[in-house]
Motif scaffolding. Structure first.
Motif, PDB file in Angstrom:
ATOM      1  N   MET A   1       0.850  -1.186   0.000  1.00  0.00           N
ATOM      2  CA  MET A   1       0.000   0.000   0.000  1.00  0.00           C
ATOM      3  C   MET A   1       0.893   1.246   0.000  1.00  0.00           C
ATOM      4  N   PRO A   2       0.614   2.220  -0.890  1.00  0.00           N
ATOM      5  CA  PRO A   2       1.444   3.421  -0.960  1.00  0.00           C
ATOM      6  C   PRO A   2       1.327   4.255   0.309  1.00  0.00           C
ATOM      7  N   ASP A   3       2.396   4.988   0.584  1.00  0.00           N
ATOM      8  CA  ASP A   3       2.412   5.902   1.715  1.00  0.00           C
ATOM      9  C   ASP A   3       1.325   6.957   1.530  1.00  0.00           C
ATOM     10  N   GLU A   4       0.569   7.250   2.612  1.00  0.00           N
ATOM     11  CA  GLU A   4      -0.536   8.200   2.534  1.00  0.00           C
ATOM     12  C   GLU A   4      -0.069   9.579   2.080  1.00  0.00           C
ATOM     13  N   SER A   5       1.175   9.961   2.414  1.00  0.00           N
ATOM     14  CA  SER A   5       1.676  11.270   2.037  1.00  0.00           C
ATOM     15  C   SER A   5       1.911  11.397   0.535  1.00  0.00           C
ATOM     16  N   GLN A   6       1.906  10.276  -0.208  1.00  0.00           N
ATOM     17  CA  GLN A   6       2.115  10.309  -1.650  1.00  0.00           C
ATOM     18  C   GLN A   6       0.800  10.249  -2.428  1.00  0.00           C
ATOM     19  N   GLN A   7      -0.311  10.125  -1.752  1.00  0.00           N
ATOM     20  CA  GLN A   7      -1.613  10.069  -2.406  1.00  0.00           C
ATOM     21  C   GLN A   7      -2.064  11.478  -2.807  1.00  0.00           C
ATOM     22  N   PRO A   8      -2.910  11.579  -3.837  1.00  0.00           N
ATOM     23  CA  PRO A   8      -3.444  12.888  -4.219  1.00  0.00           C
ATOM     24  C   PRO A   8      -4.324  13.466  -3.105  1.00  0.00           C
ATOM     25  N   TRP A   9      -4.251  14.761  -2.957  1.00  0.00           N
ATOM     26  CA  TRP A   9      -5.061  15.471  -1.972  1.00  0.00           C
ATOM     27  C   TRP A   9      -6.148  16.241  -2.711  1.00  0.00           C
ATOM     28  N   VAL A  10      -7.311  16.371  -2.096  1.00  0.00           N
ATOM     29  CA  VAL A  10      -8.443  17.059  -2.708  1.00  0.00           C
ATOM     30  C   VAL A  10      -8.915  18.188  -1.800  1.00  0.00           C
ATOM     31  N   VAL A  11      -9.502  19.208  -2.418  1.00  0.00           N
ATOM     32  CA  VAL A  11     -10.047  20.341  -1.662  1.00  0.00           C
ATOM     33  C   VAL A  11     -11.395  19.932  -1.086  1.00  0.00           C
ATOM     34  N   VAL A  12     -11.558  20.131   0.229  1.00  0.00           N
ATOM     35  CA  VAL A  12     -12.830  19.819   0.872  1.00  0.00           C
ATOM     36  C   VAL A  12     -13.560  21.076   1.328  1.00  0.00           C
TER      37      VAL A  12
ATOM     38  N   ARG B   1      -7.206  20.998   2.163  1.00  0.00           N
ATOM     39  CA  ARG B   1      -7.071  19.748   1.408  1.00  0.00           C
ATOM     40  C   ARG B   1      -6.856  18.574   2.348  1.00  0.00           C
ATOM     41  N   VAL B   2      -7.378  17.423   1.920  1.00  0.00           N
ATOM     42  CA  VAL B   2      -7.189  16.164   2.649  1.00  0.00           C
ATOM     43  C   VAL B   2      -6.876  15.065   1.637  1.00  0.00           C
ATOM     44  N   PRO B   3      -6.319  13.934   2.088  1.00  0.00           N
ATOM     45  CA  PRO B   3      -6.112  12.820   1.160  1.00  0.00           C
ATOM     46  C   PRO B   3      -7.444  12.400   0.529  1.00  0.00           C
ATOM     47  N   TRP B   4      -7.396  12.026  -0.733  1.00  0.00           N
ATOM     48  CA  TRP B   4      -8.625  11.739  -1.495  1.00  0.00           C
ATOM     49  C   TRP B   4      -9.522  10.717  -0.819  1.00  0.00           C
ATOM     50  N   HIS B   5      -8.945   9.711  -0.182  1.00  0.00           N
ATOM     51  CA  HIS B   5      -9.765   8.654   0.411  1.00  0.00           C
ATOM     52  C   HIS B   5     -10.409   9.075   1.731  1.00  0.00           C
ATOM     53  N   ARG B   6     -10.095  10.273   2.245  1.00  0.00           N
ATOM     54  CA  ARG B   6     -10.718  10.781   3.472  1.00  0.00           C
ATOM     55  C   ARG B   6     -11.665  11.943   3.169  1.00  0.00           C
ATOM     56  N   GLU B   7     -11.907  12.198   1.871  1.00  0.00           N
ATOM     57  CA  GLU B   7     -12.697  13.358   1.464  1.00  0.00           C
ATOM     58  C   GLU B   7     -14.090  13.392   2.079  1.00  0.00           C
ATOM     59  N   GLN B   8     -14.854  12.333   1.925  1.00  0.00           N
ATOM     60  CA  GLN B   8     -16.233  12.357   2.410  1.00  0.00           C
ATOM     61  C   GLN B   8     -16.290  12.474   3.931  1.00  0.00           C
ATOM     62  N   GLU B   9     -15.410  11.779   4.597  1.00  0.00           N
ATOM     63  CA  GLU B   9     -15.342  11.860   6.062  1.00  0.00           C
ATOM     64  C   GLU B   9     -15.041  13.300   6.506  1.00  0.00           C
ATOM     65  N   ALA B  10     -14.108  13.955   5.811  1.00  0.00           N
ATOM     66  CA  ALA B  10     -13.750  15.334   6.144  1.00  0.00           C
ATOM     67  C   ALA B  10     -14.916  16.277   5.875  1.00  0.00           C
ATOM     68  N   ARG B  11     -15.564  16.116   4.739  1.00  0.00           N
ATOM     69  CA  ARG B  11     -16.709  16.978   4.410  1.00  0.00           C
ATOM     70  C   ARG B  11     -17.820  16.811   5.445  1.00  0.00           C
TER      71      ARG B  11
END
Length: 88
Positions: free
Chosen positions: A1-12, A61-71
């Motif tokens: 699994m890739p390091d979370e810091s290397q994943q794309p981040w999205v604007v929430v 911004r948050v990691p893409w896979h945490r977007e909905q949780e953050a919103r």
């Protein structure tokens, strides 16, 4: 699994002032969601540490896979300043 810091981040969320974005990002961090504040560096005319409004807006911004949780968290937090984009 890739390091979370290397994943794309999205604007929430986007805010009109730096302090609002910092408040939102810290709310997310306290909930265990990594968050970065982007923007606001273009207000240097007022000096370092300026926390007021900016014409360019400030994004959280948050990691893409945490977007909905953050919103969801930001939407549910009644103490969080309103998002200016939601007022249209």
């Amino acid at each position: 699994m890739p390091d979370e810091s290397q994943q794309p981040w999205v604007v929430v969320a986007s805010y009109g002032s730096i302090w609002q974005a910092d408040f939102a990002a810290e709310t997310l961090r306290e909930a265990g969601i990594p968050a970065n504040v982007e923007g606001g560096q273009n207000v240097a005319i007022f000096g370092l540490g300026y926390q007021g409004p900016t014409q360019f807006g400030v994004r959280v911004r948050v990691p893409w896979h945490r977007e909905q949780e953050a919103r969801d968290l930001l939407h549910d937090d009644e103490d969080l300043p309103p998002d200016p984009e939601d007022e249209s």
